[in-house]
Design an enzyme around this catalytic site. Sequence first.
Site, PDB file in Angstrom:
ATOM      1  N   GLY A  13     -12.294 121.200 -31.889  1.00 26.04           N
ATOM      2  CA  GLY A  13     -12.034 119.675 -31.920  1.00 26.04           C
ATOM      3  C   GLY A  13     -10.731 119.138 -31.679  1.00 26.04           C
ATOM      4  O   GLY A  13      -9.723 119.556 -32.081  1.00 26.04           O
ATOM      5  N   THR A 119      -9.985 128.817 -32.103  1.00 30.23           N
ATOM      6  CA  THR A 119      -9.376 129.051 -31.041  1.00 30.23           C
ATOM      7  C   THR A 119      -8.191 130.405 -31.374  1.00 30.23           C
ATOM      8  O   THR A 119      -7.937 131.274 -30.401  1.00 30.23           O
ATOM      9  CB  THR A 119      -8.240 127.870 -30.852  1.00 30.23           C
ATOM     10  N   ASP A 141      -8.503 119.589 -40.909  1.00 38.56           N
ATOM     11  CA  ASP A 141      -9.231 119.959 -41.863  1.00 38.56           C
ATOM     12  C   ASP A 141      -8.026 120.825 -43.020  1.00 38.56           C
ATOM     13  O   ASP A 141      -8.448 121.321 -43.847  1.00 38.56           O
ATOM     14  CB  ASP A 141     -10.450 121.145 -41.620  1.00 38.56           C
ATOM     15  N   ARG A 280     -23.102 101.640 -52.030  1.00 36.15           N
ATOM     16  CA  ARG A 280     -22.947 101.540 -50.424  1.00 36.15           C
ATOM     17  C   ARG A 280     -22.269 102.758 -50.225  1.00 36.15           C
ATOM     18  O   ARG A 280     -21.325 103.361 -50.760  1.00 36.15           O
ATOM     19  CB  ARG A 280     -22.032 100.366 -50.086  1.00 36.15           C
ATOM     20  N   ARG A 289     -10.238 111.447 -36.605  1.00 38.17           N
ATOM     21  CA  ARG A 289      -9.643 112.354 -35.664  1.00 38.17           C
ATOM     22  C   ARG A 289      -8.870 111.524 -34.376  1.00 38.17           C
ATOM     23  O   ARG A 289      -8.510 112.150 -33.908  1.00 38.17           O
ATOM     24  CB  ARG A 289     -10.543 113.245 -35.031  1.00 38.17           C
TER      25      ARG A 289
HETATM   26  O1  F6P Z   1     -12.948 120.649 -37.548  1.00 37.84           O
HETATM   27  C1  F6P Z   1     -12.604 119.311 -37.669  1.00 37.84           C
HETATM   28  C2  F6P Z   1     -13.944 118.524 -37.813  1.00 37.84           C
HETATM   29  O2  F6P Z   1     -13.593 117.163 -37.336  1.00 37.84           O
HETATM   30  C3  F6P Z   1     -14.536 118.687 -38.970  1.00 37.84           C
HETATM   31  O3  F6P Z   1     -13.806 118.077 -39.892  1.00 37.84           O
HETATM   32  C4  F6P Z   1     -15.882 118.172 -38.838  1.00 37.84           C
HETATM   33  O4  F6P Z   1     -16.984 118.913 -39.651  1.00 37.84           O
HETATM   34  C5  F6P Z   1     -16.314 118.758 -37.293  1.00 37.84           C
HETATM   35  O5  F6P Z   1     -14.762 119.049 -36.763  1.00 37.84           O
HETATM   36  C6  F6P Z   1     -17.048 117.788 -36.484  1.00 37.84           C
HETATM   37  O6  F6P Z   1     -17.173 118.427 -35.290  1.00 37.84           O
HETATM   38  P1  F6P Z   1     -17.801 117.601 -33.948  1.00 37.84           P
HETATM   39  O7  F6P Z   1     -16.565 116.909 -33.241  1.00 37.84           O
HETATM   40  O8  F6P Z   1     -18.252 118.720 -33.231  1.00 37.84           O
HETATM   41  O9  F6P Z   1     -18.938 116.834 -34.376  1.00 37.84           O
END
Ligand code: F6P
Length: 365
Positions: A13, A119, A141, A280, A289
């Site tokens: 990711g 990786t 993470d 909520r 990200r």
């Molecule tokens: O490992 C990074 C991460 O953003 C995790 O926190 C999350 O569970 C996962 O990747 C989400 O993955 P994707 O981008 O495949 O939805």
Amino acid sequence: MAKKRIGILTGGGDCPGLNAVIRGVTKTAIHKYGLEVIGFYDGFLGLIENRFIILNNENVSGILTHGGTILGTSNKANPFEHIVVENGETVTKDVSNETMELYKDLGLDALIAVGGDGTMTISGMLSQKGANVVGVPKTIDKDLMETDTTFGFDTARSIATEAIDRLHTTAQSHHRVMLVEVMGRNAGWLALESGIAGGGDIILLPEIPYDIEEIIRVVRQRSRFGKRFSIIVVAEGARPEGGDQVIKKMVKDSPEKVRLGGIGYHLANQIENDTQIECRVAILGHLQRGGTPTALDRILATQFAVKAMELVVNNQFNQMVALKGNDITAVPFDKVMGRQKLVPKDSDLIEVALAVGTNLGQKLD
Ligand code: F6P
């Protein structure tokens, strides 16, 4: 003698800081060591399919501040389990020998693989087949072993903290319970640290299964005697005592098949039904990200890049660069492969959270 040629790829990711590593590696290789750098597209897929770009000053200029990766990435590509369609059927094939042939044909002296646990595991396996690989750890993470942190984490933690800050004012105005669901997979670092930074009233981690009765007790108490609102920071991987995580979807052709998500809604329903207090939910998802990396992540990514190049020129392969204390160092892949760094129960940060009265979903003895 031909110029040494280094390959770089970004796998798994994406996260903020990947471009800072690409830039750092390329500039150090060119300016400090006079080497050539090629960047493979889409993680290991580019290496399998012979798709790359020659990196130079021009194409890495101005990318330090950009999120994502100019090379693209893939969290499915793996030379040992390459996905192909044969006779209309999706099958996986081990193409690692062909990948090694290509590695040699391209005249690569080393490969820098920037990524997370997946990786690093593939990198370790390619090293065992004779490739000269150096790993650079990334992930929001912070769950990679043998490094104090990974770049990308600080940015995600800042984004989550800002979200918690913003949700505070609306929760307070409406006397509501606001649940903020953050990423992190099976590790609670992002929830714990953003929860402490944002002053979450309850923080739920995958490592500490929660007791729903305790959560309801705290929410009720705050509603009657406290500030009348509650902020619950919940990790996507949190689960109740004796129960399971909430799975959002299964991605069948991914090495990491389970995608977590939705625990926030599940908890909100339970709390609302029981307390009649309005809840909520905000699921931060991939917002965590994206975007520009923080200064700390840019610096760490650049330090990792420079260290990776130092290892390459000193022929110190089969290792991942790492941060230990104030030192940028390196650890063998086999100490990292297939392992996850979770929040230990005796973590200082857990003590800190408890000391300031944060509830972690469990009754205190
Ligand atoms: O490992 C990074 C991460 O953003 C995790 O926190 C999350 O569970 C996962 O990747 C989400 O993955 P994707 O981008 O495949 O939805």
